[in-house]
Design an enzyme around this catalytic site. Structure first.
Site, PDB file in Angstrom:
ATOM      1  N   ASN A   6      -1.622   0.056  -9.374  1.00 22.67           N
ATOM      2  CA  ASN A   6      -1.376  -0.329  -7.981  1.00 22.67           C
ATOM      3  C   ASN A   6      -2.441  -1.310  -7.483  1.00 22.67           C
ATOM      4  O   ASN A   6      -2.138  -2.236  -6.730  1.00 22.67           O
ATOM      5  CB  ASN A   6      -1.353   0.900  -7.056  1.00 22.67           C
ATOM      6  CG  ASN A   6      -0.065   1.701  -7.187  1.00 22.67           C
ATOM      7  OD1 ASN A   6      -0.062   2.909  -7.029  1.00 22.67           O
ATOM      8  ND2 ASN A   6       1.034   1.034  -7.473  1.00 22.67           N
TER       9      ASN A   6
ATOM     10  N   ARG B 190      15.022   2.800   1.591  1.00 24.53           N
ATOM     11  CA  ARG B 190      15.937   3.171   2.673  1.00 24.53           C
ATOM     12  C   ARG B 190      16.800   1.998   3.036  1.00 24.53           C
ATOM     13  O   ARG B 190      16.304   0.884   3.178  1.00 24.53           O
ATOM     14  CB  ARG B 190      15.108   3.554   3.904  1.00 24.53           C
ATOM     15  CG  ARG B 190      14.788   4.993   3.932  1.00 24.53           C
ATOM     16  CD  ARG B 190      14.439   5.550   5.284  1.00 24.53           C
ATOM     17  NE  ARG B 190      13.805   4.682   6.227  1.00 24.53           N
ATOM     18  CZ  ARG B 190      12.719   5.012   6.909  1.00 24.53           C
ATOM     19  NH1 ARG B 190      12.151   6.172   6.727  1.00 24.53           N
ATOM     20  NH2 ARG B 190      12.213   4.197   7.807  1.00 24.53           N
TER      21      ARG B 190
ATOM     22  N   LYS C 136      -2.150   5.203 -12.462  1.00 25.37           N
ATOM     23  CA  LYS C 136      -1.235   4.707 -11.426  1.00 25.37           C
ATOM     24  C   LYS C 136      -2.030   3.921 -10.379  1.00 25.37           C
ATOM     25  O   LYS C 136      -1.612   2.852  -9.929  1.00 25.37           O
ATOM     26  CB  LYS C 136      -0.503   5.903 -10.790  1.00 25.37           C
ATOM     27  CG  LYS C 136       0.409   5.558  -9.627  1.00 25.37           C
ATOM     28  CD  LYS C 136       1.700   4.948 -10.133  1.00 25.37           C
ATOM     29  CE  LYS C 136       2.796   4.630  -9.167  1.00 25.37           C
ATOM     30  NZ  LYS C 136       2.703   4.626  -7.797  1.00 25.37           N
TER      31      LYS C 136
ATOM     32  N   ALA D 141       9.215  11.488   5.787  1.00 18.79           N
ATOM     33  CA  ALA D 141      10.654  11.324   5.598  1.00 18.79           C
ATOM     34  C   ALA D 141      11.012   9.883   5.255  1.00 18.79           C
ATOM     35  O   ALA D 141      12.016   9.359   5.716  1.00 18.79           O
ATOM     36  CB  ALA D 141      11.392  11.798   6.840  1.00 18.79           C
TER      37      ALA D 141
ATOM     38  N   ASN E 222       7.460  -8.407  -8.022  1.00 16.54           N
ATOM     39  CA  ASN E 222       6.493  -8.033  -9.063  1.00 16.54           C
ATOM     40  C   ASN E 222       6.553  -8.971 -10.265  1.00 16.54           C
ATOM     41  O   ASN E 222       5.523  -9.341 -10.835  1.00 16.54           O
ATOM     42  CB  ASN E 222       6.741  -6.591  -9.523  1.00 16.54           C
ATOM     43  CG  ASN E 222       6.441  -5.577  -8.430  1.00 16.54           C
ATOM     44  OD1 ASN E 222       5.910  -5.938  -7.377  1.00 16.54           O
ATOM     45  ND2 ASN E 222       6.778  -4.323  -8.663  1.00 16.54           N
TER      46      ASN E 222
ATOM     47  N   SER F  21       5.407  -1.734  -2.876  1.00 17.99           N
ATOM     48  CA  SER F  21       5.392  -1.003  -1.604  1.00 17.99           C
ATOM     49  C   SER F  21       4.495  -1.711  -0.584  1.00 17.99           C
ATOM     50  O   SER F  21       4.781  -1.708   0.614  1.00 17.99           O
ATOM     51  CB  SER F  21       4.949   0.443  -1.826  1.00 17.99           C
ATOM     52  OG  SER F  21       3.728   0.478  -2.538  1.00 17.99           O
TER      53      SER F  21
ATOM     54  N   ASN G 185       0.793   7.475  -2.725  1.00 22.74           N
ATOM     55  CA  ASN G 185       0.127   6.428  -3.511  1.00 22.74           C
ATOM     56  C   ASN G 185      -1.347   6.352  -3.142  1.00 22.74           C
ATOM     57  O   ASN G 185      -1.727   6.754  -2.055  1.00 22.74           O
ATOM     58  CB  ASN G 185       0.718   5.064  -3.089  1.00 22.74           C
ATOM     59  CG  ASN G 185       1.655   4.504  -4.118  1.00 22.74           C
ATOM     60  OD1 ASN G 185       1.740   4.978  -5.239  1.00 22.74           O
ATOM     61  ND2 ASN G 185       2.376   3.458  -3.717  1.00 22.74           N
TER      62      ASN G 185
ATOM     63  N   ASN H 121      -0.135  -4.370  -6.347  1.00 21.59           N
ATOM     64  CA  ASN H 121       0.298  -4.307  -4.941  1.00 21.59           C
ATOM     65  C   ASN H 121      -0.326  -5.377  -4.038  1.00 21.59           C
ATOM     66  O   ASN H 121       0.408  -6.113  -3.367  1.00 21.59           O
ATOM     67  CB  ASN H 121       0.083  -2.901  -4.378  1.00 21.59           C
ATOM     68  CG  ASN H 121       0.974  -1.878  -5.057  1.00 21.59           C
ATOM     69  OD1 ASN H 121       1.428  -2.091  -6.173  1.00 21.59           O
ATOM     70  ND2 ASN H 121       1.235  -0.759  -4.410  1.00 21.59           N
TER      71      ASN H 121
HETATM   72  O1  KPL Z   1       3.996   1.700  -7.473  1.00 22.26           O
HETATM   73  C1  KPL Z   1       4.329   0.577  -7.236  1.00 22.26           C
HETATM   74  C2  KPL Z   1       4.382   0.193  -5.802  1.00 22.26           C
HETATM   75  O2  KPL Z   1       5.052  -0.745  -5.450  1.00 22.26           O
HETATM   76  O3  KPL Z   1       3.721   0.901  -5.014  1.00 22.26           O
HETATM   77  C3  KPL Z   1       4.579  -0.386  -8.349  1.00 22.26           C
HETATM   78  C4  KPL Z   1       4.361   0.314  -9.660  1.00 22.26           C
HETATM   79  C5  KPL Z   1       3.652  -1.547  -8.246  1.00 22.26           C
HETATM   80  C6  KPL Z   1       6.009  -0.867  -8.404  1.00 22.26           C
HETATM   81  O4  KPL Z   1       6.341  -1.766  -7.420  1.00 22.26           O
END
Ligand code: KPL
Length: 290
Positions: free
Chosen positions: A178, A123, A174, A4, A192, A244, A95, A182
């Site tokens: 990341n 959030r 993806k 959530a 970023n 993230s 992710n 990240n």
């Molecule tokens: O997916 C992302 C994340 O922050 O997990 C990106 C693409 C890097 C965007 O911030």
């Protein structure tokens, strides 16, 4: 919906509004009373009341959407395994990589689907979501050219929804992006966009080079052939965002590093590819959590 956080709440409210009866599955300790989830967008705000259920409840689940952090996927799905009915359609939208294999080994029966989304949401309080940027959500199942029957309703709720016949390639791309963005933003505590600046651009380029070598060894060379350009485009498009992983670090939460750089390093060692720059970054992030 299991998980959530912002993305889980965003999809749960979209599904509910599209007429799919949707329940939020919360961790033990929450009160199983409905919650009012508010989603705020540029120029509009909408709310949806969602029923809540705890893992130990007994109501059957036919379709499960999982949006937890990568490290929680396995335990979270196993906590509701007794409730999955004979349809058992499970869509994993977290992710990172590596958790699906763990889950499929522990719980082989459900039909697993995989997704990746570029929707931007965060959030602002427990049940208040800011939908900051519209994105594309891809869903697929390796080897499946045609979507399952539930996909029609899904794509009415999640627009634009996209059935991806090359979902493994999309998930890999993806993952590669990341791996590049990240941990570097988390270590330098920067947005970023700062990765494009002179201080960090050379480090980003070095990471990309190694990620491309691992990708090629793992059979995804074509997918990442232009990784530096793909990463640069994401850095530009999300310049003002905190990744993230940076958000997790700033909030003192566990990061997904094992399922991002950790998974990359495992593959690198399996294929005999040297990845000193990713390894040093991985170690730095692990040290942040200790
Ligand atoms: O997916 C992302 C994340 O922050 O997990 C990106 C693409 C890097 C965007 O911030």
């Amino acid at each position: 919906v299991l998980g959530a956080g912002a993305i889980g709440c965003l999809f749960a409210t979209a599904l509910q509004r599209a007429g799919c009866p949707t329940t939020l599955l919360l961790r033990p300790g929450y009160v199983a009373a409905p919650v009012l989830v508010t989603v705020e967008r540029e120029g509009s705000t909408s709310s949806a009341e969602l029923p809540v259920s705890l893992p130990s409840d007994s109501a059957h689940i036919s379709h499960l959407l999982v949006t937890t952090k990568a490290q929680d996927v396995c335990a979270a799905v196993l906590s509701v395994a007794h409730r999955l009915d004979s349809a058992r359609q499970v869509l994993l939208l977290s992710n990172g990589m590596g958790f699906a294999e763990q889950l499929q080994a522990a719980l082989p029966l459900p039909a697993y689907f995989f997704g990746t989304t570029t929707e931007g949401a965060y959030r602002t309080s427990r049940w208040h979501i800011r939908h900051a940027g519209r994105g594309l959500t891809r869903v697929g199942r390796p080897g499946c050219a045609l979507p399952p029957p539930w996909f029609e309703q899904w794509s009415q709720a999640v627009q634009p929804g996209y059935w991806d016949t090359d979902i493994e390639d999309s998930l890999w791309l993806k993952f590669a992006i990341n791996c590049a963005i990240n941990p570097l933003t988390a270590l330098h505590r920067c947005r970023n966009g700062e990765l494009a600046g002179p201080a960090l651009a050379p480090r980003l380029a070095g990471l990309c080079e190694e990620i491309m070598q691992v990708s090629a060894a793992a059979g995804f060379g074509a997918v990442t052939a232009d990784l530096p350009q793909q990463v640069a485009a994401v850095v530009r498009a999300t310049a003002e965002n905190r990744s993230s992983m940076l958000q997790d670090v700033l909030a003192g939460r566990a990061t997904e590093i094992e399922y991002i750089s950790g998974h990359l390093l495992q593959l690198a060692s399996r294929h005999g590819v040297a990845t000193p720059q990713n390894e040093s970054l991985y170690r730095s992030i692990c040290r942040l959590g200790s």
